[in-house]
Design a protein around this motif. Structure first.
Motif, PDB file in Angstrom:
ATOM      1  N   ARG A   1       0.838  -1.207   0.000  1.00  0.00           N
ATOM      2  CA  ARG A   1       0.000   0.000   0.000  1.00  0.00           C
ATOM      3  C   ARG A   1       0.871   1.255   0.000  1.00  0.00           C
TER       4      ARG A   1
ATOM      5  N   LEU B   1      -3.660  -4.344  -5.383  1.00  0.00           N
ATOM      6  CA  LEU B   1      -4.134  -4.181  -4.012  1.00  0.00           C
ATOM      7  C   LEU B   1      -5.597  -4.610  -3.870  1.00  0.00           C
TER       8      LEU B   1
ATOM      9  N   ARG C   1      -2.212  -7.021   0.950  1.00  0.00           N
ATOM     10  CA  ARG C   1      -2.745  -6.284   2.102  1.00  0.00           C
ATOM     11  C   ARG C   1      -2.438  -6.960   3.419  1.00  0.00           C
TER      12      ARG C   1
END
Length: 249
Positions: A78, A187, A194
């Motif tokens: 991320r 993602l 994640r």
């Protein structure tokens, strides 16, 4: 016997990180051959225009001191996606500025964003790759970085002559945008991007982790050696692989 999902290497996610690394490393040396054009455009000397090289190098190198704890806190994949998106905006901004000082500031900011990408990606690869396969996969990942640096040097010269120095930054911003789109897609579709890197481990805290690193004589030696090498080279980001202080417990 088939490998468990945890043992399978997420090839696509690593390839997308390599694309982001390509774009990041392309930014490192791109302005070297653009300095005469930049200096002529802003009515200054090449020596004064070189501030845009130094500004990028300083932020690109120094930002890596805080990468480890922040990437661990928010997730490595991320973090790379966010910084790649931010770099897209900041690199495009480099092509729109109207003064040398503004270009230096934009380069400083873009270096601070791009500096996260490669070391954080390497840490992610280490998290998701079995130990016995880690070295060859890291080597393949780093091929994106190497090609990116070669492309950046060529783009500064060839594309700069063909398109002008401003358009070179727009091309690089497009590369960051392409990488960002791929990372965001990954993602959304891949739960492993994640997941926490090492959920079984606990952190002793930001200060305690850095104290543990600096208490090791070999760690201090490596940091000092890299600092001297980078200073002598004139740019921290000229290293073949960026120094990444990972302070996860």
């Amino acid at each position: 016997m088939s490998a468990s999902p945890a043992d399978k290497v997420p090839t696509r996610s690593i390839i997308l990180l390599a694309v982001a690394g390509f774009a990041s490393q392309a930014m490192v040396r791109v302005t070297d051959s653009l300095l005469p054009q930049i200096a002529a455009d802003f009515g200054t000397t090449v020596g004064e225009a070189a501030i845009v090289v130094a500004a990028y190098s300083i932020s690109h190198g120094s930002i890596q001191l805080i990468i480890g704890p922040v990437a661990d806190r928010f997730g490595k994949y991320r973090t790379v996606a966010v910084m790649c998106a931010l770099a897209t905006i900041l690199v495009a901004l480099c092509g729109t500025v109207q003064s040398l000082s503004a270009l230096a500031i934009a380069r400083f900011a873009s270096g601070a964003a791009a500096g996260w990408i490669i070391p954080t990606s390497m840490a992610y690869v280490g998290d998701v790759t079995p130990y016995e396969r880690r070295q060859p996969i890291l080597a393949r990942y780093l091929s994106g970085q190497i090609f990116g640096q070669l492309f950046g040097q060529a783009a500064g010269g060839v594309l700069g002559d063909l398109m002008g120095w401003r358009n070179v930054f727009f091309v690089l911003a497009a590369l960051f945008a392409l990488a960002t789109a791929g990372l965001v897609f990954e993602l959304v579709t891949n739960p492993r991007t994640r997941a926490a890197g090492h959920p079984e481990e606990t952190s002793r805290g930001f200060r305690a982790n850095y104290a543990a690193v600096l208490s090791n004589p070999w760690a201090r030696f490596v940091i000092l050696a890299v600092f001297i090498e980078s200073s002598a080279a004139g740019a921290p980001s000229r290293m073949s692989a960026p120094t990444f202080i990972c302070v996860s417990a």
